[in-house]
Design an enzyme around this catalytic site. Structure first.
Site, mmCIF file in Angstrom:
data_model
loop_
_atom_site.group_PDB
_atom_site.id
_atom_site.type_symbol
_atom_site.label_atom_id
_atom_site.label_comp_id
_atom_site.label_asym_id
_atom_site.label_seq_id
_atom_site.Cartn_x
_atom_site.Cartn_y
_atom_site.Cartn_z
ATOM 1 N N SER A 136 31.081 101.756 -12.591
ATOM 2 C CA SER A 136 31.030 101.978 -13.881
ATOM 3 C C SER A 136 32.709 100.808 -14.270
ATOM 4 O O SER A 136 32.568 100.649 -15.189
ATOM 5 C CB SER A 136 30.956 103.359 -13.781
ATOM 6 O OG SER A 136 29.822 103.815 -13.703
ATOM 7 N N ILE A 163 23.681 95.028 -4.877
ATOM 8 C CA ILE A 163 23.675 93.720 -6.068
ATOM 9 C C ILE A 163 21.405 93.332 -5.759
ATOM 10 O O ILE A 163 21.391 92.718 -4.589
ATOM 11 C CB ILE A 163 24.164 92.328 -5.420
ATOM 12 C CG1 ILE A 163 25.972 92.526 -5.240
ATOM 13 C CG2 ILE A 163 23.354 90.952 -6.213
ATOM 14 C CD1 ILE A 163 26.283 93.196 -7.294
ATOM 15 N N THR A 164 21.391 93.294 -7.186
ATOM 16 C CA THR A 164 19.903 92.756 -6.756
ATOM 17 C C THR A 164 19.440 91.150 -6.969
ATOM 18 O O THR A 164 20.245 90.319 -7.156
ATOM 19 C CB THR A 164 19.279 93.503 -8.591
ATOM 20 O OG1 THR A 164 19.585 94.479 -8.745
ATOM 21 C CG2 THR A 164 17.843 92.484 -8.435
ATOM 22 N N ARG A 288 -9.714 116.810 -15.449
ATOM 23 C CA ARG A 288 -9.239 117.842 -14.254
ATOM 24 C C ARG A 288 -9.870 119.040 -15.308
ATOM 25 O O ARG A 288 -8.738 119.076 -16.226
ATOM 26 C CB ARG A 288 -7.571 117.906 -14.001
ATOM 27 C CG ARG A 288 -7.530 118.851 -13.157
ATOM 28 C CD ARG A 288 -8.113 118.585 -11.916
ATOM 29 N NE ARG A 288 -7.609 119.731 -11.277
ATOM 30 C CZ ARG A 288 -7.468 120.034 -9.839
ATOM 31 N NH1 ARG A 288 -8.778 119.142 -8.695
ATOM 32 N NH2 ARG A 288 -7.237 121.384 -8.506
ATOM 33 N N LYS A 289 -10.450 120.165 -14.586
ATOM 34 C CA LYS A 289 -10.535 121.330 -14.850
ATOM 35 C C LYS A 289 -9.965 122.369 -13.965
ATOM 36 O O LYS A 289 -9.929 122.339 -13.031
ATOM 37 C CB LYS A 289 -12.124 121.661 -14.945
ATOM 38 C CG LYS A 289 -12.954 120.993 -16.317
ATOM 39 C CD LYS A 289 -14.636 121.371 -15.979
ATOM 40 C CE LYS A 289 -15.170 121.102 -17.315
ATOM 41 N NZ LYS A 289 -16.706 120.684 -17.318
ATOM 42 N N GLN A 299 -2.702 124.002 -25.034
ATOM 43 C CA GLN A 299 -1.688 123.693 -25.233
ATOM 44 C C GLN A 299 -0.294 123.397 -24.691
ATOM 45 O O GLN A 299 0.134 122.419 -24.643
ATOM 46 C CB GLN A 299 -0.620 124.562 -26.718
ATOM 47 C CG GLN A 299 -1.863 124.710 -27.765
ATOM 48 C CD GLN A 299 -1.183 125.341 -29.115
ATOM 49 O OE1 GLN A 299 -0.189 125.841 -28.589
ATOM 50 N NE2 GLN A 299 -1.934 125.861 -30.342
ATOM 51 N N ILE A 358 2.062 116.876 -15.091
ATOM 52 C CA ILE A 358 0.244 117.548 -15.081
ATOM 53 C C ILE A 358 -0.700 117.635 -14.347
ATOM 54 O O ILE A 358 -1.804 118.289 -13.680
ATOM 55 C CB ILE A 358 -0.140 116.727 -16.321
ATOM 56 C CG1 ILE A 358 0.988 117.369 -17.720
ATOM 57 C CG2 ILE A 358 -1.129 116.212 -16.906
ATOM 58 C CD1 ILE A 358 0.500 115.582 -18.627
ATOM 59 N N GLU A 384 22.504 99.140 -14.909
ATOM 60 C CA GLU A 384 23.411 98.330 -16.120
ATOM 61 C C GLU A 384 24.153 99.412 -17.111
ATOM 62 O O GLU A 384 23.731 98.645 -18.059
ATOM 63 C CB GLU A 384 21.949 97.690 -16.287
ATOM 64 C CG GLU A 384 21.043 96.813 -15.965
ATOM 65 C CD GLU A 384 21.909 95.014 -16.461
ATOM 66 O OE1 GLU A 384 22.515 95.359 -17.648
ATOM 67 O OE2 GLU A 384 21.986 94.425 -15.212
HETATM 68 C C1 LIG Z 1 19.253 99.306 -7.024
HETATM 69 C C2 LIG Z 1 20.292 99.371 -8.106
HETATM 70 C C3 LIG Z 1 20.300 97.861 -8.168
HETATM 71 C C4 LIG Z 1 21.798 96.725 -8.872
HETATM 72 N N1 LIG Z 1 21.411 96.002 -9.039
HETATM 73 C C5 LIG Z 1 22.804 95.577 -9.097
HETATM 74 C C6 LIG Z 1 23.152 93.656 -9.574
HETATM 75 O O1 LIG Z 1 22.155 93.129 -9.730
HETATM 76 N N2 LIG Z 1 24.199 93.519 -10.107
HETATM 77 C C7 LIG Z 1 25.577 94.531 -9.908
HETATM 78 O O2 LIG Z 1 26.075 94.289 -10.247
HETATM 79 N N3 LIG Z 1 25.355 95.940 -10.262
HETATM 80 C C8 LIG Z 1 24.362 95.914 -9.662
HETATM 81 N N4 LIG Z 1 23.836 97.650 -9.343
HETATM 82 C C9 LIG Z 1 25.129 98.411 -9.506
HETATM 83 C C10 LIG Z 1 25.199 99.721 -10.784
HETATM 84 O O3 LIG Z 1 25.625 98.563 -11.810
HETATM 85 C C11 LIG Z 1 25.788 100.667 -10.412
HETATM 86 O O4 LIG Z 1 25.844 101.838 -9.180
HETATM 87 C C12 LIG Z 1 26.320 101.587 -11.640
HETATM 88 O O5 LIG Z 1 26.896 100.456 -12.416
HETATM 89 C C13 LIG Z 1 27.240 102.651 -11.245
HETATM 90 O O6 LIG Z 1 28.231 102.597 -10.455
HETATM 91 P P1 LIG Z 1 28.746 103.576 -9.417
HETATM 92 O O7 LIG Z 1 27.485 103.565 -8.679
HETATM 93 O O8 LIG Z 1 29.863 102.831 -8.675
HETATM 94 O O9 LIG Z 1 28.695 104.435 -9.973
HETATM 95 P P2 LIG Z 1 30.472 105.339 -10.228
HETATM 96 O O10 LIG Z 1 31.139 105.022 -11.508
HETATM 97 O O11 LIG Z 1 31.168 106.151 -9.082
HETATM 98 O O12 LIG Z 1 29.981 106.611 -11.291
HETATM 99 C C14 LIG Z 1 29.355 107.972 -10.330
HETATM 100 C C15 LIG Z 1 29.136 108.701 -11.260
HETATM 101 O O13 LIG Z 1 30.499 109.252 -12.130
HETATM 102 C C16 LIG Z 1 29.997 108.883 -13.760
HETATM 103 N N5 LIG Z 1 31.735 108.079 -14.169
HETATM 104 C C17 LIG Z 1 32.117 107.341 -14.058
HETATM 105 N N6 LIG Z 1 32.954 107.413 -14.640
HETATM 106 C C18 LIG Z 1 33.082 107.709 -15.964
HETATM 107 C C19 LIG Z 1 33.388 108.361 -17.188
HETATM 108 N N7 LIG Z 1 34.524 107.872 -17.279
HETATM 109 N N8 LIG Z 1 32.673 109.291 -18.155
HETATM 110 C C20 LIG Z 1 31.504 110.120 -17.667
HETATM 111 N N9 LIG Z 1 31.034 109.443 -16.376
HETATM 112 C C21 LIG Z 1 31.545 108.784 -15.406
HETATM 113 C C22 LIG Z 1 28.455 107.997 -13.969
HETATM 114 O O14 LIG Z 1 27.585 108.095 -14.845
HETATM 115 C C23 LIG Z 1 27.989 108.432 -12.498
HETATM 116 O O15 LIG Z 1 27.435 110.102 -13.000
HETATM 117 C C24 LIG Z 1 22.874 98.563 -8.811
HETATM 118 C C25 LIG Z 1 22.520 99.241 -8.145
HETATM 119 C C26 LIG Z 1 21.332 99.934 -7.579
HETATM 120 C C27 LIG Z 1 21.592 101.295 -6.749
#
Ligand SMILES: Cc1cc2nc3c(=O)[nH]c(=O)nc-3n(C[C@H](O)[C@H](O)[C@H](O)COP(=O)(O)OP(=O)(O)OC[C@H]3O[C@@H](n4cnc5c(N)ncnc54)[C@H](O)[C@@H]3O)c2cc1C
Length: 404
Positions: A136, A163-164, A288-289, A299, A358, A384
């Site tokens: 992040s 990285i994808t 499904r019954k 509901q 469900i 993302e």
């Molecule tokens: C299957 C997969 C494919 C991916 N593909 C790519 C790709 O192609 N290219 C690429 O560059 N990256 C890719 N990623 C990486 C992805 O973008 C990161 O995992 C994501 O951005 C989160 O970063 P992190 O895992 O370090 O979590 P962290 O940043 O460590 O976050 C951990 C937790 O803390 C929370 N948090 C962090 N900061 C804050 C804040 N300021 N306020 C509130 N909450 C916060 C987060 O929301 C999360 O819940 C991929 C990841 C996966 C799992």
């Protein structure tokens, strides 16, 4: 001023049907197998390439769509077919988006086609930002790019993670820091062309969902790329760095610019998974019954279906709005791109869970696809930009306060 309409054009409807047919006939029957195998589904990518769905030309057609809806429409259908296979097809577009967001038109034309290759020689691309200590928090990237003026080359060192297509791609778009003191404003994007020495694949990750999509580490050890591989060019970078050093605002941060462009498409993928689960569980509930009546006659079940459909349609409206705003150059003053991804991602997780509920026990076993859809949906609140980060962006945009 054109009349407001949510009706798709003939062209958009035709493409929607074309992608839907591929999703139904090629992806759906193969989805379970590739989820179990956890391998890159080459035959599916080959088929998509053969019909022109996996191609630079199709991506350009989507980018050029006047209302901007073609990209989310195609993504929704692909993910409806299967999100893991969909990402195996769409993953290269993330690399392309990195080039489109930060490169010059000449760079897009030179490298864009290489993100996909041809049916006889398929190529993959990757967009590499994240690192073990910078997900992040993109401002703390440690991958370093240094300019070797004598050779007009950039030397890149670092390790990217999650990285994808990472490490198996032919072309990597790598975001690196050129001035660590400036945080995300001191970053730039680089093309690492096919076959560049020093770039290697690290570990491949085993995942909860989207298992047909490759996720791996990328190791960059003394990687040298020519000066023209700096996206946007040296002059623009120098100007941007100078502005940042003077403390002036800069509106182009390499990774962020890409994410803004791709978020509605990623939201559309989440939407596709949610729609798949909704349709499947609705059909089930009508057959499904229990207690001598169809379960949908209760509901307790019917209202779930109503809420699922409502949230899915609301997600689509947010996704379409953000895609239209992006294409027509409207300012995202309330984080509308983030809203679309946030809402669609959380809707997919919620809808797929309701679908399991469900279906009861049948929802929990692998004979039916809903448990896979639930596993696949979870990534949409993480990559993302996590849901928390999307909320931060929206909250900052609407309040004008730098919320932490
Ligand atoms: C299957 C997969 C494919 C991916 N593909 C790519 C790709 O192609 N290219 C690429 O560059 N990256 C890719 N990623 C990486 C992805 O973008 C990161 O995992 C994501 O951005 C989160 O970063 P992190 O895992 O370090 O979590 P962290 O940043 O460590 O976050 C951990 C937790 O803390 C929370 N948090 C962090 N900061 C804050 C804040 N300021 N306020 C509130 N909450 C916060 C987060 O929301 C999360 O819940 C991929 C990841 C996966 C799992």
């Amino acid at each position: 001023m054109s009349e407001f309409s949510l009706e798709l054009s003939e062209d958009q409807l035709q493409i929607q049907k074309w992608v839907h047919d591929f999703a139904e006939q090629v992806m759906r029957p193969a989805a379970h197998e590739w989820d179990e195998r956890e391998e890159t589904p080459w035959p599916i990518i080959e088929e998509a390439s053969r019909i022109g769905l996996y191609s630079f030309d199709f991506m350009i057609q989507c980018f050029a769509d006047p209302g901007g809806l073609l990209m989310p429409i195609a993504n929704e259908e692909l993910a409806w077919g299967d999100a893991g296979l969909g990402l195996a097809i769409f993953g290269s577009a993330l690399g392309l988006a990195g080039i489109a967001a930060n490169g010059t038109p000449e760079q897009l034309l030179e490298w864009g086609p290489q993100c996909f290759g041809t049916p006889d020689h398929i190529q993959l691309a990757a967009f590499a930002v994240s690192e073990a200590d910078a997900g992040s928090d993109v401002s703390s990237l440690r991958t370093r790019a240094e300019y070797d003026e004598a050779k007009d080359e950039w030397v890149i060192n670092g390790t990217k993670t999650w990285i994808t297509n990472g490490g198996i791609a032919d072309l990597h778009v790598v975001v690196a820091t050129v001035d660590p003191g400036l945080g995300s404003r001191g970053q730039a994007s680089f093309i690492v062309p096919p076959g560049t020495p020093g770039l290697s694949a690290g570990q491949k990750f085993k995942k909860m969902g989207i298992r047909a999509s490759h996720t791996g580490e990328v190791v960059l050890d003394g990687v040298r790329v020519p000066g023209h591989c700096l996206l946007g060019g040296k002059e623009k970078l120098d100007e941007r760095l100078a502005r940042a050093r003077e403390g002036k605002r800069s509106n182009s941060q390499a990774a962020m610019a890409t994410f803004e462009a791709t978020r509605p498409s990623v939201g559309a993928q989440a939407l596709g998974i949610a729609r798949a689960a909704y349709e499947y569980s609705l059909d089930y509930a009508k057959q499904r019954k229990a207690f001598g009546r169809l379960i949908i006659e209760n509901q307790g079940i019917a209202f779930k279906i109503a809420d699922m459909k409502t949230r899915i349609d609301a997600s689509r409206m947010l996704v379409w709005r953000a895609a239209w705003m992006g294409r027509t150059g409207k300012a995202f003053t309330a984080g509308e791109g983030s809203m679309s991804k946030l809402y669609a991602g959380e809707t997919a997780v919620w809808v797929t869970e309701q679908a399991i509920q469900i279906m009861g026990g049948y929802g929990y076993i692998r004979e039916h696809p809903v448990e896979r859809w639930h596993r696949d949906s979870k990534i949409y609140t993480i990559f993302e930009g996590t849901s928390e980060i999307q909320r931060l962006i929206i909250a900052r945009a609407v309040s004008g306060i730098h919320i932490k």
